[in-house]
Motif scaffolding. Sequence first.
Motif, PDB file in Angstrom:
ATOM      1  N   GLY A  62       0.792  -1.229   0.000  1.00  0.00           N
ATOM      2  CA  GLY A  62       0.000   0.000   0.000  1.00  0.00           C
ATOM      3  C   GLY A  62       0.815   1.265   0.000  1.00  0.00           C
ATOM      4  O   GLY A  62       0.265   2.349  -0.234  1.00  0.00           O
ATOM      5  N   VAL A  63       2.118   1.185   0.279  1.00  0.00           N
ATOM      6  CA  VAL A  63       2.974   2.372   0.195  1.00  0.00           C
ATOM      7  C   VAL A  63       3.245   2.660  -1.283  1.00  0.00           C
ATOM      8  O   VAL A  63       3.716   1.779  -2.011  1.00  0.00           O
ATOM      9  CB  VAL A  63       4.294   2.153   0.955  1.00  0.00           C
ATOM     10  N   PRO A  64       2.955   3.859  -1.762  1.00  0.00           N
ATOM     11  CA  PRO A  64       3.071   4.106  -3.208  1.00  0.00           C
ATOM     12  C   PRO A  64       4.490   4.279  -3.722  1.00  0.00           C
ATOM     13  O   PRO A  64       4.780   3.971  -4.866  1.00  0.00           O
ATOM     14  CB  PRO A  64       2.269   5.390  -3.397  1.00  0.00           C
ATOM     15  N   VAL A  65       5.389   4.801  -2.879  1.00  0.00           N
ATOM     16  CA  VAL A  65       6.750   5.080  -3.321  1.00  0.00           C
ATOM     17  C   VAL A  65       7.631   5.191  -2.083  1.00  0.00           C
ATOM     18  O   VAL A  65       7.161   5.587  -1.007  1.00  0.00           O
ATOM     19  CB  VAL A  65       6.805   6.377  -4.170  1.00  0.00           C
ATOM     20  N   VAL A  66       8.896   4.813  -2.209  1.00  0.00           N
ATOM     21  CA  VAL A  66       9.842   4.933  -1.099  1.00  0.00           C
ATOM     22  C   VAL A  66      11.101   5.630  -1.593  1.00  0.00           C
ATOM     23  O   VAL A  66      11.402   5.642  -2.791  1.00  0.00           O
ATOM     24  CB  VAL A  66      10.210   3.556  -0.480  1.00  0.00           C
ATOM     25  N   THR A  67      11.832   6.224  -0.659  1.00  0.00           N
ATOM     26  CA  THR A  67      13.106   6.867  -0.970  1.00  0.00           C
ATOM     27  C   THR A  67      14.187   6.309  -0.066  1.00  0.00           C
ATOM     28  O   THR A  67      13.980   6.123   1.144  1.00  0.00           O
ATOM     29  CB  THR A  67      13.014   8.392  -0.782  1.00  0.00           C
ATOM     30  N   LEU A  68      15.333   6.018  -0.646  1.00  0.00           N
ATOM     31  CA  LEU A  68      16.558   5.702   0.085  1.00  0.00           C
ATOM     32  C   LEU A  68      17.462   6.923  -0.001  1.00  0.00           C
ATOM     33  O   LEU A  68      17.670   7.467  -1.085  1.00  0.00           O
ATOM     34  CB  LEU A  68      17.255   4.487  -0.530  1.00  0.00           C
ATOM     35  N   LYS A  88      31.033  21.010   3.419  1.00  0.00           N
ATOM     36  CA  LYS A  88      29.998  20.698   2.438  1.00  0.00           C
ATOM     37  C   LYS A  88      29.357  19.361   2.788  1.00  0.00           C
ATOM     38  O   LYS A  88      30.014  18.466   3.307  1.00  0.00           O
ATOM     39  CB  LYS A  88      30.586  20.635   1.022  1.00  0.00           C
ATOM     40  N   ARG A  89      28.066  19.258   2.479  1.00  0.00           N
ATOM     41  CA  ARG A  89      27.346  18.011   2.678  1.00  0.00           C
ATOM     42  C   ARG A  89      27.337  17.233   1.366  1.00  0.00           C
ATOM     43  O   ARG A  89      26.940  17.759   0.306  1.00  0.00           O
ATOM     44  CB  ARG A  89      25.900  18.300   3.112  1.00  0.00           C
ATOM     45  N   VAL A  90      27.797  15.998   1.408  1.00  0.00           N
ATOM     46  CA  VAL A  90      27.702  15.088   0.273  1.00  0.00           C
ATOM     47  C   VAL A  90      26.469  14.227   0.508  1.00  0.00           C
ATOM     48  O   VAL A  90      26.307  13.633   1.578  1.00  0.00           O
ATOM     49  CB  VAL A  90      28.963  14.223   0.144  1.00  0.00           C
ATOM     50  N   TYR A  91      25.582  14.156  -0.472  1.00  0.00           N
ATOM     51  CA  TYR A  91      24.314  13.479  -0.266  1.00  0.00           C
ATOM     52  C   TYR A  91      23.930  12.691  -1.512  1.00  0.00           C
ATOM     53  O   TYR A  91      24.448  12.906  -2.601  1.00  0.00           O
ATOM     54  CB  TYR A  91      23.208  14.491   0.051  1.00  0.00           C
ATOM     55  N   GLN A  92      22.980  11.800  -1.327  1.00  0.00           N
ATOM     56  CA  GLN A  92      22.416  11.060  -2.447  1.00  0.00           C
ATOM     57  C   GLN A  92      21.049  10.544  -2.038  1.00  0.00           C
ATOM     58  O   GLN A  92      20.796  10.271  -0.853  1.00  0.00           O
ATOM     59  CB  GLN A  92      23.332   9.880  -2.831  1.00  0.00           C
ATOM     60  N   GLN A  93      20.156  10.441  -3.005  1.00  0.00           N
ATOM     61  CA  GLN A  93      18.882   9.788  -2.744  1.00  0.00           C
ATOM     62  C   GLN A  93      18.354   9.186  -4.031  1.00  0.00           C
ATOM     63  O   GLN A  93      18.623   9.682  -5.124  1.00  0.00           O
ATOM     64  CB  GLN A  93      17.861  10.741  -2.127  1.00  0.00           C
ATOM     65  N   VAL A  94      17.634   8.085  -3.880  1.00  0.00           N
ATOM     66  CA  VAL A  94      16.983   7.433  -5.015  1.00  0.00           C
ATOM     67  C   VAL A  94      15.525   7.211  -4.644  1.00  0.00           C
ATOM     68  O   VAL A  94      15.196   6.830  -3.521  1.00  0.00           O
ATOM     69  CB  VAL A  94      17.664   6.100  -5.397  1.00  0.00           C
ATOM     70  N   VAL A  95      14.657   7.477  -5.603  1.00  0.00           N
ATOM     71  CA  VAL A  95      13.215   7.305  -5.420  1.00  0.00           C
ATOM     72  C   VAL A  95      12.810   6.017  -6.111  1.00  0.00           C
ATOM     73  O   VAL A  95      13.126   5.811  -7.291  1.00  0.00           O
ATOM     74  CB  VAL A  95      12.449   8.502  -5.997  1.00  0.00           C
ATOM     75  N   VAL A  96      12.120   5.153  -5.364  1.00  0.00           N
ATOM     76  CA  VAL A  96      11.764   3.835  -5.877  1.00  0.00           C
ATOM     77  C   VAL A  96      10.237   3.696  -5.867  1.00  0.00           C
ATOM     78  O   VAL A  96       9.629   3.598  -4.797  1.00  0.00           O
ATOM     79  CB  VAL A  96      12.389   2.711  -5.024  1.00  0.00           C
ATOM     80  N   PRO A  97       9.590   3.695  -7.031  1.00  0.00           N
ATOM     81  CA  PRO A  97       8.136   3.494  -7.059  1.00  0.00           C
ATOM     82  C   PRO A  97       7.783   2.072  -6.640  1.00  0.00           C
ATOM     83  O   PRO A  97       8.541   1.123  -6.877  1.00  0.00           O
ATOM     84  CB  PRO A  97       7.768   3.739  -8.521  1.00  0.00           C
ATOM     85  N   VAL A  98       6.638   1.930  -6.015  1.00  0.00           N
ATOM     86  CA  VAL A  98       6.119   0.611  -5.669  1.00  0.00           C
ATOM     87  C   VAL A  98       5.025   0.287  -6.694  1.00  0.00           C
ATOM     88  O   VAL A  98       3.962   0.903  -6.682  1.00  0.00           O
ATOM     89  CB  VAL A  98       5.560   0.576  -4.234  1.00  0.00           C
ATOM     90  N   GLY A  99       5.307  -0.646  -7.593  1.00  0.00           N
ATOM     91  CA  GLY A  99       4.423  -0.900  -8.712  1.00  0.00           C
ATOM     92  C   GLY A  99       4.807  -0.039  -9.901  1.00  0.00           C
ATOM     93  O   GLY A  99       5.830   0.660  -9.893  1.00  0.00           O
ATOM     94  N   ASP A 100       3.962  -0.057 -10.936  1.00  0.00           N
ATOM     95  CA  ASP A 100       4.277   0.664 -12.176  1.00  0.00           C
ATOM     96  C   ASP A 100       3.414   1.895 -12.369  1.00  0.00           C
ATOM     97  O   ASP A 100       3.311   2.421 -13.471  1.00  0.00           O
ATOM     98  CB  ASP A 100       4.128  -0.266 -13.382  1.00  0.00           C
ATOM     99  N   TRP A 101       2.816   2.403 -11.300  1.00  0.00           N
ATOM    100  CA  TRP A 101       1.850   3.497 -11.433  1.00  0.00           C
ATOM    101  C   TRP A 101       2.473   4.813 -11.862  1.00  0.00           C
ATOM    102  O   TRP A 101       1.790   5.698 -12.369  1.00  0.00           O
ATOM    103  CB  TRP A 101       1.082   3.688 -10.122  1.00  0.00           C
ATOM    104  N   LEU A 102       3.792   4.972 -11.677  1.00  0.00           N
ATOM    105  CA  LEU A 102       4.456   6.202 -12.110  1.00  0.00           C
ATOM    106  C   LEU A 102       4.954   6.125 -13.546  1.00  0.00           C
ATOM    107  O   LEU A 102       5.514   7.091 -14.057  1.00  0.00           O
ATOM    108  CB  LEU A 102       5.638   6.517 -11.190  1.00  0.00           C
TER     109      LEU A 102
END
Length: 628
Positions: A508-514, A527-541
Amino acid sequence: MIPSRFLILRLLFSLCISFGFLGLLPTAAQPIIELHNGFFYLDGEKFFIKGIGYEGILPGQAPWTRDLPEEVLRADLERITDGHFNTIRSWAAIPENELAIMEEYGLKVIMGIWIDPNGDFGDPAFVANALQQVENVMAYSRNYPNIIAYLIMNEPQPQHIHEVGYAETVALWEAVITLIHEQHPGIPVSISNTCNGAYIDPELFDFTGFNAYPYNPVTINHTHGYQAYMEYIASQRQDGHPLVVTEYGLSVSPTGPGNWGYGGNTLAEQTEGFLFMYRAMLDGAATGSCAFMYSDGWWKGGNEGAHDDNVEEWFGLVEYQNLNDQYGAPRPAWQALKTYQSAIITSPRNGGIYDGVLPVEIFLEDTIASFEILADGALIQSVEDSGPYFATDLNLPVSAIQDMPFTFRFYDAWGQLVKEEQISCLFTAVTVPLPELSISYSPQALSGGEQLSATFQLELHPPFTSDGVLDYAFYPHYGFDYGQPYTTMFNPEQESFSLQRNFWVDAGVPVVTLSAGFDIQYNSWKKRVYQQVVVPVGDWLTDLPPAPDASLIGISPNPGASSLAVQWEGYGLESLILLSLDGRVLLDKHLTSGQHTIELDVSGLPRGIYLLYFRNGREVQVKKVILQ
C-alpha cells in the motif's frame, strides 16, 4: 464518460506547447516574464522573490466567512512593503479589489487557485469544475499585471495520487496549465509540492514551487539537511527554470517539541530558524522565498473564535491579541527578516567551489547605501550607491587549493551597520574530485509487502576530510510519515566504505526513498555530500501515454468559420469529438468503418480555440481548431 479522458487532457497540454501558446505575448501593461538561469526575469531584469504567505483572515473569521476591511488590508500591505517583501503568495484566488490595492503598493502576486488536492482527478465532472473554477478566476486576474505566477494545487499527497492515478493527475495539471496559458498568456504556473511529492517530475510545471520545513521528513531533517535538500530539488530541473520555496517557517504554538520542530518553538527559535532557512535556501540555489506566514490563522483548529493550542494556528509573523484586534503586532522574527532582506546575497554560496573568479550577486533595498566585501578579513571591495542590483566577478587567483571565508557588511546612509553575513567558499586552481556517495538497491521493481535491499557506497578523496559519520534513511512516502533515520560510523582514513541494509516495504505504500549524507571539509570549508533514489512501488508512475502523432489528419479551413472538412489517412477512426478548452463536449461523432472524411457544422460556436479529438481503440490523437 469519454474513454481515456486523461489522454485528452494530456494531449491538450502537448498541443498548446507545439502551437506556441506558451510564447504568446502578454498585454502591454504586463511585464514580459522569462524563466532562465534559475531566475524569474521581469522585462529583462532579474527578480528575486521575497514573498510572504497572506490569507487576509482575521480572528473570528474563516476562509468561507472572510471579510477584510480595506483599511486593514492597506495597513497590512504597508507593513509588508516596509518589511522588504515584494511578493504576496496566496492559496486561494485573491479577490479583484484586493489585487488592485496590492498593485498600488507595488507588490507582485503569486496567485493561488485552490483546486482540491483530495479530488478525483480522473472524474470528468471534477475536471470540468476545476477548469470552470480557473476560468472564473482568469476572467478578472488576467487584467492585473502584478500577477507573476499561479499555484494551482498545494501539497498533493502521494497515496491519493496513487489511488486516482498519476496519469489522471498529470492530465488535470496539464489541462489547467494550458487553460491558464491561453487565458493569461506569459504567466508561469506550478503547484506547491513538498518533500513527500519529490517523485513528481518538476518539469511538468513552468517553475518549481516547493514547501520546505526543517523538521520533516527524514530526507531534509536527517540525511541531507536543509541546504543540500534545496540543492537536490533545484537540480531536478534541467531547463534552468527557477526554484521558489513557497512555504517555510516555524510554529510558536504553546506546546510541541520546539528546537525547530513542528510546534512549540520559542520566539527566539522561530527567529533563528527563519534566518537559518533563508540562508540555506539561497545556498541551495533557490531564487525566491515565501515566508509562512503573515499572521496566525485562528480558524485552522476548527474554532475561528479562539486561538487554540493547535500547531497550524501559530505560524504567523504577526500575532493578534484577541478577537477585536484587527492589526496585530509583529513577532521578533519580523524585524529579523526585514533586516535580512535588506541585502540578499545569491552568490557566492556557502559550500561553493570556485576557480579563482568569485561571482558576486546581491539584491539590495534602498535602505542600504554602501557595502564592503572582505576576504579572510582583508577588504577587497567597497561599493557605494549600487542601486537595487549588484553583480560583478572578483578575481582572486590561487595557486593550489584554499578555503576562503568572506564577510559582507552593509551600511545605511549614516554609516551604521545594518547587516553582516559570512560565507565560506573553496578556491582551487585545478579540478579536485569530491568524495562520492552512491546508493544501489534490489529488487529493481517493487510490488509492496517485501524486503528492499540497499547498499550505500562511499568513495573518499583527499584532501577532504570527514568526521566519519554517515546518516542514512528509509522513507516511505505515505502522508507526512517522518521515515526511518539511521546513523553509522566509518573510518575516514580509508578510501571507501560500504554498508548494506534491508528495509521492509509495506503493502500500500506508493513510493519509497533511500537517502544518505555525510559531511566533508577542508580547513574551515564544509559541504554536505548526499544522495537519494526514489523507488516506485508498482508501475503506477510509468503509465503515462506517449503524445501521439497527428500528422496524418487534415482540417480545412483552419482557421475556419461555419464548417470544417476533416480528412485522415492510413487507418480507421472510431469517433471524433470536439472539445472546448474547458473540457466541454460540443460535438460527438461516431464514424463508420472505411470512412476517411467528415464535414462538421460549427456555425453555432463562438470564436475561439477548440480541440478535435480522434480515437481508434486505445490510440488517441488531437488537433487544434481555431474558429474566427
